[in-house]
Design a protein around this motif. Structure first.
Motif, PDB file in Angstrom:
ATOM      1  N   SER A   1      -5.240   1.933  11.921  1.00 37.09           N
ATOM      2  CA  SER A   1      -5.937   2.031  10.633  1.00 37.09           C
ATOM      3  C   SER A   1      -7.328   1.425  10.668  1.00 37.09           C
ATOM      4  CB  SER A   1      -5.099   1.375   9.529  1.00 37.09           C
ATOM      5  OG  SER A   1      -4.884   0.010   9.815  1.00 37.09           O
TER       6      SER A   1
ATOM      7  N   ARG B   1      -4.827   3.498   4.906  1.00 32.40           N
ATOM      8  CA  ARG B   1      -4.638   4.320   6.104  1.00 32.40           C
ATOM      9  C   ARG B   1      -3.311   3.983   6.775  1.00 32.40           C
ATOM     10  NH1 ARG B   1     -10.507   2.873   8.459  1.00 32.40           N
ATOM     11  NH2 ARG B   1     -11.796   3.981   6.925  1.00 32.40           N
TER      12      ARG B   1
ATOM     13  N   ALA C   1     -11.058   5.934  10.843  1.00 28.88           N
ATOM     14  CA  ALA C   1     -12.213   6.007   9.940  1.00 28.88           C
ATOM     15  C   ALA C   1     -12.757   7.431   9.878  1.00 28.88           C
ATOM     16  CB  ALA C   1     -13.298   5.046  10.413  1.00 28.88           C
TER      17      ALA C   1
ATOM     18  N   LYS D   1       0.839  -1.184   0.000  1.00 29.26           N
ATOM     19  CA  LYS D   1       0.000   0.000   0.000  1.00 29.26           C
ATOM     20  C   LYS D   1       0.882   1.246   0.000  1.00 29.26           C
ATOM     21  CE  LYS D   1      -1.179  -2.892   2.324  1.00 29.26           C
ATOM     22  NZ  LYS D   1      -0.835  -4.355   2.250  1.00 29.26           N
TER      23      LYS D   1
ATOM     24  N   TYR E   1     -10.604   6.391   2.539  1.00 25.74           N
ATOM     25  CA  TYR E   1      -9.577   5.389   2.269  1.00 25.74           C
ATOM     26  C   TYR E   1      -9.864   4.103   3.027  1.00 25.74           C
ATOM     27  CZ  TYR E   1      -7.066   9.454   0.500  1.00 25.74           C
ATOM     28  OH  TYR E   1      -6.715  10.586  -0.186  1.00 25.74           O
ATOM     29  N   ASP E   2      -9.456   2.973   2.440  1.00 29.19           N
ATOM     30  CA  ASP E   2      -9.678   1.712   3.149  1.00 29.19           C
ATOM     31  C   ASP E   2      -8.599   1.519   4.216  1.00 29.19           C
ATOM     32  OD1 ASP E   2      -7.343   0.644   2.031  1.00 29.19           O
ATOM     33  OD2 ASP E   2      -8.402  -0.481   0.490  1.00 29.19           O
ATOM     34  N   VAL E   3      -8.775   0.469   5.003  1.00 28.94           N
ATOM     35  CA  VAL E   3      -7.896   0.214   6.145  1.00 28.94           C
ATOM     36  C   VAL E   3      -6.436   0.136   5.734  1.00 28.94           C
ATOM     37  CG1 VAL E   3      -7.296  -1.491   7.897  1.00 28.94           C
ATOM     38  CG2 VAL E   3      -9.684  -0.909   7.516  1.00 28.94           C
ATOM     39  N   ASN E   4      -6.148  -0.547   4.633  1.00 29.74           N
ATOM     40  CA  ASN E   4      -4.758  -0.760   4.223  1.00 29.74           C
ATOM     41  C   ASN E   4      -4.064   0.540   3.832  1.00 29.74           C
ATOM     42  OD1 ASN E   4      -4.847  -3.625   4.510  1.00 29.74           O
ATOM     43  ND2 ASN E   4      -6.055  -3.721   2.641  1.00 29.74           N
TER      44      ASN E   4
END
Length: 721
Positions: free
Chosen positions: A413, A430, A419, A329, A425-428
């Motif tokens: 994340s 972040r 959040a 990422k 943005y998704d967790v990864n």
């Protein structure tokens, strides 16, 4: 003597401080002031006591108050039993520790059903008392015959019950326990044996282990404790039972009579069945508590050093969160931490997409003028580091990289906080953003993460949760308030660590900033919901407003001292407008001409506050981290197979533990410098010489690629001199 003076006298003696300073500090704490505020803005009252000492004072004060509350409870219970005497009351008054109080209370403490209580219920107390007299003409068997009933089957049963009563009374003796406690502290041995067959276990070194309790190192205590919890070890505390029983014999056995023989049997039973198990638990608890306290102190010190690592300011950063199946990422953030771009690439060779990954990353670097790359140290970090080094080499641009700890990044994340901060943005992704920001400003980013998860502790999962959290939260609070916070750029998590600012108030500050625009002065804080005068008093000095109309708003000078600051400037021939200009550089010189003591009196403040004020005016908005050595950035990468004994390396201290320090030397696997290899002179602990973030020169001792171990030394080899 008032309660406050009583505590002040005790604490002043223990901490080697003046009674006046301790008394003032206690009063300030009791008034609800925060430790950072007291330490920074009440130096005249506290004698310039530092945060750490103040926190220690606060903890000890709480202990003493709790001890006194317990004394009152115990005294009340004993009095209600009709057992209070003048001697016992005096003993209670002189108790200094909870352990001493427990010893005094033990004979009067309501007990669950015991062998002694059952014997007493069968009417054997008079027999026990008669035997304890140890009259030479008494025959215990004859005495016991008078106590045989339906409940006491025979003479032996009567004698056994009497001995049970005597054994419990001996065990409850406060004086005896004090003597034996001293003996255990000097003579007891901690022993561990194998409980589960596993020769490859990390606890194999403790399968036949013995060490004196007064010499055992804290990290070994914690290792033994964990091995026991996990079922690998059986642990005990042992003393010479004959020597220990002799203490009871000398205290309770008066002669060699038949009754004396019964008392001796009771003494042996008291030690084996009651006293030793109790003392063993106590010693184990003391060892564990002391080890935990030491580990928490070390963790706190490491955390402070990590949080105060110098930021890399004014540079666009590329964050790489390594991974295999899900790819690497990638996030680009500008100099203020704002996200500019994101991507997912596959730089590891097995996916056969390395060329594509290089094109994407090169494009991001060129498009956004990236100058630094931050690489997480987790899974696939080594491959990603090699990839980054190749990209830098092929680009030929002034770009460098650093492998940063990604400890806690995944937790952050996936959190509600992340959040809210990055809903798009998704967790990864972040995680990649967090990794980039950690290099730009470690403090601002790491405050968002549970301090226990930042990866600079030892056995942190074994620590008492509340005690560890309290200590680490204190460290974070200290670091944030020492550095100061930009009111117009700080995140809510960072603001919530400012003295006097709650989590809810921090969110209100950010909301007002978003709704009304940037704060133009500190006074505008008073318009923030739930931020009243007391909270303003506590936090205002730590919140900075760069570019404010009043230049003092950008300094650590507290608003309560603005009038004094203006008077200071006027007396020395300057004005507010001179702050931040070359002209004010002569302020220190002019102040010394007048004399610091005289000037302080004229301005109406103490000398310590005056000195702080001058320092702030000379360097408004200063960041104390800027004076520290910069992080070690790299442009190339090495592998463990490239390392040879005797090779000299430059590395960064990543973690300091009881038996050494882990050093990042740029080969993905950190090397260990054992405490014996840190200095040519004797040191008791690695922290005497090293701290997290230090840049050090080391030499390779040995490399074990199979076990992934690198042994290092800081002692220069003779051939290198």
């Amino acid at each position: 003597m008032t309660e406050a003076i009583h505590y002040a006298n005790i604490l002043a003696a223990e901490l080697k401080l003046t009674v006046a300073n301790v008394s003032a500090t206690i009063a300030l704490i009791d008034e609800g002031n925060t430790i950072p505020f007291i330490a920074r803005y009440r130096k005249e009252a506290t004698g310039s006591m530092d945060d750490q000492t103040m926190r220690e004072l606060g903890e000890r004060l709480s202990y003493l108050r709790k001890l006194d509350e317990q004394k009152e409870t115990v005294a009340k219970t004993i009095t209600e039993q009709g057992a209070m005497t003048d001697a016992l009351a005096a003993s209670l008054q002189n108790v200094k520790t909870m352990a001493e109080l427990e010893d005094l209370y033990r004979p009067y403490k309501p007990k669950r059903k015991t062998r002694a209580s059952m014997a007493k219920a069968r009417g054997l107390s008079p027999l026990a008392a008669r035997i304890m007299e140890q009259n030479t003409g008494d025959d215990p068997a004859v005495l016991a015959a008078d106590y045989c009933t339906e409940e006491v089957a025979d003479v032996e049963a009567a004698l056994s019950g009497a001995r049970d009563i005597l054994a419990e009374e001996m065990s409850d003796s406060a004086a005896l326990r004090a003597t034996l406690r001293s003996y255990y502290h000097t003579a007891a041995m901690l022993k561990s044996k194998e409980a589960k067959k596993d020769t490859d276990s990390v606890y194999a070194g403790y399968y036949d282990y013995t060490e004196a309790v007064n010499k055992i190192a804290s990290h070994r205590v914690l290792a033994v404790d964990r091995g026991e919890r996990e079922g690998f070890l059986k642990v005990s505390v042992e003393v010479d039972p004959i020597r220990a029983t002799a203490f009871l014999q000398s205290r309770f056995v008066k002669n060699n009579s038949l009754c004396g023989a019964q008392v001796l049997l009771a003494a042996e039973d008291a030690f084996t069945r009651l006293i030793h198990p109790s003392m063993e638990r106590e010693i184990r608890t003391e060892l564990s508590d002391k080890a935990c306290e030491g580990a928490i102190r070390l963790f706190s010190k490491n955390l402070e050093q990590l949080l105060l690592q110098p930021p890399i300011k004014g540079k666009v950063a590329l964050g790489l969160d390594p991974g295999y199946r899900m790819g690497c990422k990638t996030a680009v953030v500008d100099a203020t931490g704002k996200v500019l771009d994101t991507a997912v690439v596959f730089p590891t060779p097995e996916f056969k997409r390395v060329d594509e990954a290089k094109r994407i990353v090169k494009a991001l670097i060129q498009k956004h003028k990236v100058e630094i790359i931050a690489i997480g140290n987790g899974t696939a970090s080594k491959e990603t580091e090699i990839f980054a080094a190749e990209v830098i080499s092929e680009l030929g641009l002034p770009v460098s990289y650093m492998v940063v700890s990604e400890a806690g990044a995944s937790v952050y994340s996936a959190s509600k906080l992340a959040a809210e901060e990055f809903p798009e943005y998704d967790v990864n992704l972040r995680s990649a953003i967090s990794i980039a920001r950690r290099l730009q400003d470690p403090l601002a980013e790491l405050v968002k993460i549970d301090p226990k998860a930042v990866g600079v502790g030892q056995y942190q999962h074994d620590m008492p949760a509340a005690q560890l959290s309290g200590a680490l939260d204190g460290v974070v609070e200290y670091c944030v308030n020492t550095v100061g916070v930009d009111l117009n750029t700080a995140s809510a998590p960072l603001l919530s660590r400012v003295a006097g600012v709650s989590s809810a108030t921090a969110k209100n500050i950010v909301k007002q900033r978003e709704d009304m625009g940037a704060f133009k002065s500190r006074k505008e804080l008073l318009k923030v919901p739930k931020l009243g005068p007391k909270a303003f008093e506590q936090c205002a000095g730590f919140l900075r407003v760069p570019g404010a109309k009043n230049p003092l708003d950008a300094t650590a000078v507290h608003p309560e001292s603005y009038a004094a600051a203006e008077k200071l400037l006027k007396l020395c021939g300057f004005a507010l407008a001179d702050i931040g200009t070359p002209a004010v550089a002569l302020l220190q010189q002019e102040a010394k001409k007048i004399g610091m003591t005289k000037l302080a009196q004229e301005v109406g403040i103490g000398v310590p506050t005056l000195e702080d004020m001058i320092a702030e005016i000379l360097r408004p908005g200063r960041d104390m981290r800027d004076s520290l050595p910069k992080p070690l950035l790299r442009t190339d990468v090495m592998d463990m197979k490239d390392l040879k004994p005797g090779m000299q390396m430059i590395g960064t201290v990543r973690n300091v533990i009881d038996f050494g320090a882990f050093i990042d030397i740029g080969v993905h696997q950190d090397g260990l410098v054992h405490v014996s290899q840190i200095s040519n002179k004797f040191i008791r602990h690695p922290s005497e010489m090293l701290k997290v973030g230090d840049i050090v020169t080391v030499w390779i001792i040995s490399v074990d690629p199979v076990k992934k171990r690198i042994a290092l030394t800081m002692k220069q080899p003779p051939t290198q001199k």
